[in-house]
Scaffold this motif. Structure first.
Motif, mmCIF file in Angstrom:
data_model
loop_
_atom_site.group_PDB
_atom_site.id
_atom_site.type_symbol
_atom_site.label_atom_id
_atom_site.label_comp_id
_atom_site.label_asym_id
_atom_site.label_seq_id
_atom_site.Cartn_x
_atom_site.Cartn_y
_atom_site.Cartn_z
ATOM 1 N N SER A 1 -25.242 -62.612 103.779
ATOM 2 C CA SER A 1 -25.448 -64.062 103.740
ATOM 3 C C SER A 1 -24.310 -64.790 104.457
ATOM 4 O O SER A 1 -24.453 -65.934 104.872
ATOM 5 C CB SER A 1 -25.581 -64.556 102.295
ATOM 6 O OG SER A 1 -24.344 -64.465 101.640
ATOM 7 N N GLU A 2 -23.177 -64.121 104.597
ATOM 8 C CA GLU A 2 -22.054 -64.716 105.325
ATOM 9 C C GLU A 2 -22.140 -64.430 106.824
ATOM 10 O O GLU A 2 -21.209 -64.688 107.575
ATOM 11 C CB GLU A 2 -20.731 -64.174 104.774
ATOM 12 C CG GLU A 2 -20.472 -64.567 103.322
ATOM 13 C CD GLU A 2 -20.079 -66.040 103.171
ATOM 14 O OE1 GLU A 2 -19.080 -66.447 103.769
ATOM 15 O OE2 GLU A 2 -20.800 -66.760 102.455
ATOM 16 N N GLY A 3 -23.247 -63.819 107.251
ATOM 17 C CA GLY A 3 -23.485 -63.643 108.679
ATOM 18 C C GLY A 3 -22.988 -62.340 109.278
ATOM 19 O O GLY A 3 -23.010 -62.156 110.487
ATOM 20 N N LYS B 1 -10.983 -60.718 95.107
ATOM 21 C CA LYS B 1 -9.832 -61.353 95.761
ATOM 22 C C LYS B 1 -9.301 -60.526 96.928
ATOM 23 O O LYS B 1 -8.525 -61.008 97.735
ATOM 24 C CB LYS B 1 -8.728 -61.569 94.728
ATOM 25 C CG LYS B 1 -8.985 -62.818 93.890
ATOM 26 C CD LYS B 1 -7.784 -63.203 93.057
ATOM 27 C CE LYS B 1 -7.553 -62.189 91.955
ATOM 28 N NZ LYS B 1 -6.561 -62.614 90.983
ATOM 29 N N HIS B 2 -9.699 -59.261 96.971
ATOM 30 C CA HIS B 2 -9.221 -58.394 98.051
ATOM 31 C C HIS B 2 -10.203 -58.344 99.219
ATOM 32 O O HIS B 2 -10.094 -57.508 100.098
ATOM 33 C CB HIS B 2 -8.934 -56.989 97.504
ATOM 34 C CG HIS B 2 -7.842 -57.018 96.486
ATOM 35 N ND1 HIS B 2 -6.522 -56.958 96.841
ATOM 36 C CD2 HIS B 2 -7.872 -57.170 95.143
ATOM 37 C CE1 HIS B 2 -5.781 -57.046 95.740
ATOM 38 N NE2 HIS B 2 -6.582 -57.175 94.698
ATOM 39 N N LYS C 1 -15.345 -66.454 100.045
ATOM 40 C CA LYS C 1 -14.946 -67.523 99.112
ATOM 41 C C LYS C 1 -15.558 -67.266 97.733
ATOM 42 O O LYS C 1 -16.630 -66.696 97.610
ATOM 43 C CB LYS C 1 -15.451 -68.871 99.636
ATOM 44 C CG LYS C 1 -14.721 -69.345 100.880
ATOM 45 C CD LYS C 1 -14.903 -70.866 101.016
ATOM 46 C CE LYS C 1 -14.113 -71.407 102.190
ATOM 47 N NZ LYS C 1 -14.744 -71.040 103.497
ATOM 48 N N LYS C 2 -14.843 -67.741 96.710
ATOM 49 C CA LYS C 2 -15.291 -67.521 95.335
ATOM 50 C C LYS C 2 -16.689 -68.097 95.092
ATOM 51 O O LYS C 2 -17.520 -67.494 94.424
ATOM 52 C CB LYS C 2 -14.287 -68.163 94.379
ATOM 53 C CG LYS C 2 -14.520 -67.804 92.931
ATOM 54 C CD LYS C 2 -13.445 -68.449 92.082
ATOM 55 C CE LYS C 2 -13.880 -68.555 90.652
ATOM 56 N NZ LYS C 2 -12.961 -69.418 89.879
ATOM 57 N N LYS D 1 -22.469 -67.453 93.769
ATOM 58 C CA LYS D 1 -23.855 -67.694 94.159
ATOM 59 C C LYS D 1 -24.633 -66.370 94.275
ATOM 60 O O LYS D 1 -25.777 -66.254 93.827
ATOM 61 C CB LYS D 1 -23.871 -68.426 95.520
ATOM 62 C CG LYS D 1 -24.915 -69.516 95.611
ATOM 63 C CD LYS D 1 -24.755 -70.301 96.893
ATOM 64 C CE LYS D 1 -25.843 -69.940 97.882
ATOM 65 N NZ LYS D 1 -25.665 -70.568 99.188
ATOM 66 N N THR D 2 -23.961 -65.367 94.860
ATOM 67 C CA THR D 2 -24.643 -64.085 95.053
ATOM 68 C C THR D 2 -24.863 -63.363 93.725
ATOM 69 O O THR D 2 -25.918 -62.785 93.490
ATOM 70 C CB THR D 2 -23.829 -63.174 96.002
ATOM 71 O OG1 THR D 2 -23.485 -63.925 97.160
ATOM 72 C CG2 THR D 2 -24.629 -61.957 96.405
#
Lengths: 553, 191
Positions: free
Chosen positions: B29-31, B154-155, B159-160, B165-166
């Motif tokens: 989803s982040e491409g 965090k590693h 983004k949080k 959302k996922t």
């Protein structure tokens, strides 16, 4: 923009079948191909069923290539390099050669879908079945796939044509010539097929590769020249000769057998292959780094840690039956399913496993070779699904040829290991429709076997008594042990087992069958993991000191 | 960007498959191009299970090989040790501080190693998560894997909000609230 989706290789094959306009699909659940049929169910346009598979059907396979097809036929065969869940490292490309059936092999999920459709077109164009070969790594990897619309199939009218459809010798002799010409034609056309692809780069080094191995080449050598072969039988000879002439060093990188390499070498082309790489297991990018780049990867050795093999679940009915066989020191000719796990400690009951249905035939063969007294401490064990797949023929053979062995059908009402698929005795089809449920008891009875018993898999005294009697008898007997797979919805034991350490004599009898919910404490008493325990009560039955009780969950 | 290599390991039944799918869906989803490799069938029956997730501009092979993992997420500590040599020297291990005896230990053929956490810490940057306890406090013991995923988040470069959302869209609808809480609890842990 066209819809894109992350898809498992198997899911993409199902999608390919849908888009290609497939009308009928038939398969048996078997890792690593199970999810193809499970995904076909969502497409109403496709009739899909569970039935025995291509390996079992290798007899028709060799003749289907002679008869050919009208309308398109693709056989999907999933090989298992590394043997994650198989009994051998079969290389189906060789079966394609032996049966003179063309073989197509994709390298990722997108290609799994696209090549399936292409294979279907090839099948129609050349009037031949086509094998789409995949491997576990491809079948169980996910990647992006662009979806397309379904092409509705045009119905091809049936025409009586005995010269093509009746393979008696006079006809088959002529068809053999057709098959040979067909393969030659395809080999000649193969240079122009889009599934065979030359990616020209640095000419110092060229790879010929196919399937998942292509991805490892691209990972390590993005600049090298690559001939990626999608039609692995028959090979695109002209394309290979041209490619080989253009590169300084030629390496064939293919998992398992040297199918491409041996043919390329037979044409007088110099190349490297199995001198560098193994015939065993899966390939990797690190293998190329070490063998071709001669890199020292400096990989730390793996820690020597205790193995964690798969085990039967807590509450599994197979464990209960095996605890009895183990106690009676009876050997079992085994079969393919979760129950194969009974070969290893602590149950150590299964002595042989070959293929589906082999348990019964192995016991039969052993008796014929060594005599009936030799198998008085032997049984065959086979699951309900496997029994209906191929075991039933072997049992008929036992009756016909006067065997005396004892067969235990471990009936857990499902196909367990592959994730709970229906079969001929569950009363449901792959599509979820209600159907007639074959009654295993009556089926066995109808073969003329008198000694047939249905026993609850957790009824230890009855199991022990019956097994003892039947192995001693001089007749074929069948014991159907019944209790649904503990992972099946609706199979819930009402209670859980709780230890009472104050009564425990630390004898270890409860631990012997190896239930993973039980652990031994430092003082010799036991603990039962309340989250894992399914409450089957096997441990409680085995305790002579009433030191385990049941409590409501 | 270079391809990121994640391994998720555990014992069959601990949810490695679901976790790898959450991560794969997020990266997609982040491409990014994403490839995931899973284990099905026999090995799932309480055996050692490993899944691989790779994402980046362009991804070729679907597996993570020895010495290549940026992040190793382990739901059980013996499994972390088993796959430690897959982790890059500067990679990170997120380990659930829980012990599950394999059958070889239960039957006395082998001994469960002592001091696993110390070994992990000596050899790689390691974050220890008491996920079972944290998930228990939330009142959702089965969400321990999402706690571990929260700690691992965090590693990675997402983004949080994208993570939340996922998780929300991947877990069963009834369990959304508890799983989001589990993720937050893991995310809040200090390295």
């Amino acid at each position: 923009m066209a819809e894109q989706k992350i898809m498992l290789g198997n899911e993409a094959i199902a999608r390919g079948a849908y888009e290609a306009g497939v009308k009928v699909s038939s398969a048996y659940p078997g890792t690593p191909s199970t999810e193809i049929s499970e995904n076909l169910v969502q497409y109403d346009e496709i009739y899909a069923e569970w039935a025995p598979n291509v390996n079992v059907a290798s007899d028709p396979l060799y003749t289907m290539s002679y008869i050919g097809v009208k309308g398109g036929m693709v056989l999907v065969v999933a090989d298992d390099p590394g043997m994650y869940s198989s009994q051998n490292e079969q290389d189906t490309r060789m079966i394609g050669r032996a049966s003179m059936i063309p073989v197509v092999e994709p390298s990722d999920s997108q290609e799994a879908k696209d090549y399936f459709k292409y294979a279907f077109d090839l099948s129609e164009k050349y009037d031949t079945p086509i094998i789409l070969r995949t491997t576990t790594r491809l079948a169980h990897s996910q990647g992006m796939v662009t979806l397309e619309e379904r092409v509705e199939p045009v119905d091809v009218p049936y025409e009586r044509d005995i010269a093509k459809h009746v393979m008696m010798p006079a006809m088959a002799i002529k068809r053999h010539l057709v098959v040979e010409k067909r393969l030659n034609d395809m080999a000649a056309d193969a240079a122009d097929m889009p599934i065979n692809r030359v990616e020209m780069g640095d000419k110092k080094l060229g790879f010929i590769t196919c399937g998942i191995a292509y991805q490892y080449v691209k990972e390590v050598f993005p600049e090298a020249s690559v001939l990626k072969i999608g039609l692995v039988n028959p090979l695109p000879k002209k394309l290979i000769e041209d490619f080989a002439a253009k590169v300084d060093r030629l390496i064939v990188f293919e998992e398992l057998e040297p199918v491409i390499e041996e043919q390329v070498k037979s044409w007088g082309i110099k190349c490297e292959g199995k001198e560098l790489f193994t015939r065993q297991g899966e390939y990797s990018a690190n293998m190329l780094r070490e063998k071709v780049l001669k890199q020292d990867l400096g990989i730390e050795p793996a820690e020597q840690v205790p193995a964690r093999p798969p085990i039967l679940c807590p509450g599994c009915p197979h464990r209960s039956v095996y605890s009895v066989l183990n106690k009676l020191k009876i050997h079992a000719a085994g079969d393919i399913g979760c129950y194969t796990l009974g070969a290893v400690a602590p149950l150590s009951v299964i002595d042989t496993t070959i293929c589906m249905g082999s348990s019964i035939s192995s016991l039969h063969g052993m008796e014929k070779a060594k005599g009936k007294d030799y198998i008085k401490n032997w049984v065959a064990v086979i699951g309900d699904s496997t029994f209906l797949h191929t075991g039933v023929n072997s049992l008929m053979n036992m009756v016909y040829n006067k065997s005396t062995g004892t067969v235990i059908i471990l009936d857990n009402s499902t196909t367990g290991m592959t994730g709970h698929q229906d079969h001929a005795a569950t009363g449901k089809t792959l599509k979820g429709e209600a159907t007639y449920a074959i009654d295993i008891y009556n089926l066995v009875k109808a073969m003329g076997i008198d000694h047939v018993y249905e026993i609850n898999a957790f009824d230890l005294p009855e199991l022990e008594k019956t097994i003892k009697e039947e192995v001693a008898s001089d007749e074929v007997s069948v014991i159907i042990t019944k209790s649904p797979c503990v992972l099946l919805k609706g199979q819930v034991f009402p209670d859980k087992c709780v230890p009472m350490p104050e009564k425990c004599k630390k004898c270890g009898a409860c631990l012997r069958p190896g239930c993973p919910a039980l652990t031994k404490n430092a003082d010799g008493t036991i603990s039962i993991d309340a989250n894992m325990c399914n409450g089957c009560g096997l441990c409680m039955q085995l305790c002579k000191f009433d030191a385990i009780k049941k409590e409501a969950k | 960007m270079a391809t990121t290599n994640i391994m998720i390991v555990g014992v069959g039944g601990q949810g490695t498959l679901l976790t790898s799918r959450i991560l794969g869906r997020l990266a997609s989803s982040e491409g990014y191009e994403v490839k995931i490799s899973e284990v099905h069938g026999m090995s799932q029956r309480g055996g050692s299970v490993v899944t691989y997730v790779r994402y980046g501009e362009k991804v070729a092979e679907p597996i993570v090989e020895e010495g290549q993992a940026d992040v190793l997420i382990a739901f059980e500590k013996l499994e972390a040790l088993r796959y430690l040599h897959f982790v890059k020297k500067d990679g990170v291990v997120i380990v659930n501080d829980t012990r599950m005896d394999p059958i070889t230990v239960v039957t006395g053929q082998a001994t469960y190693p002592e001091g696993i956490i110390d070994t992990l810490k000596e050899r790689r940057k390691t974050l220890v998560v008491d996920a079972s306890e944290i998930a228990g406090k939330i009142g959702s013991p089965r969400s321990f894997n999402v706690v571990v995923l929260g700690a691992a988040a965090k590693h990675m470069s997402f983004k949080k909000e994208a993570w939340l959302k996922t998780v929300e869209s991947t877990v069963p609808p009834k369990t959304v609230a508890k799983n989001l809480e589990a993720f937050e609890a893991g995310y809040a842990l200090e390295d």
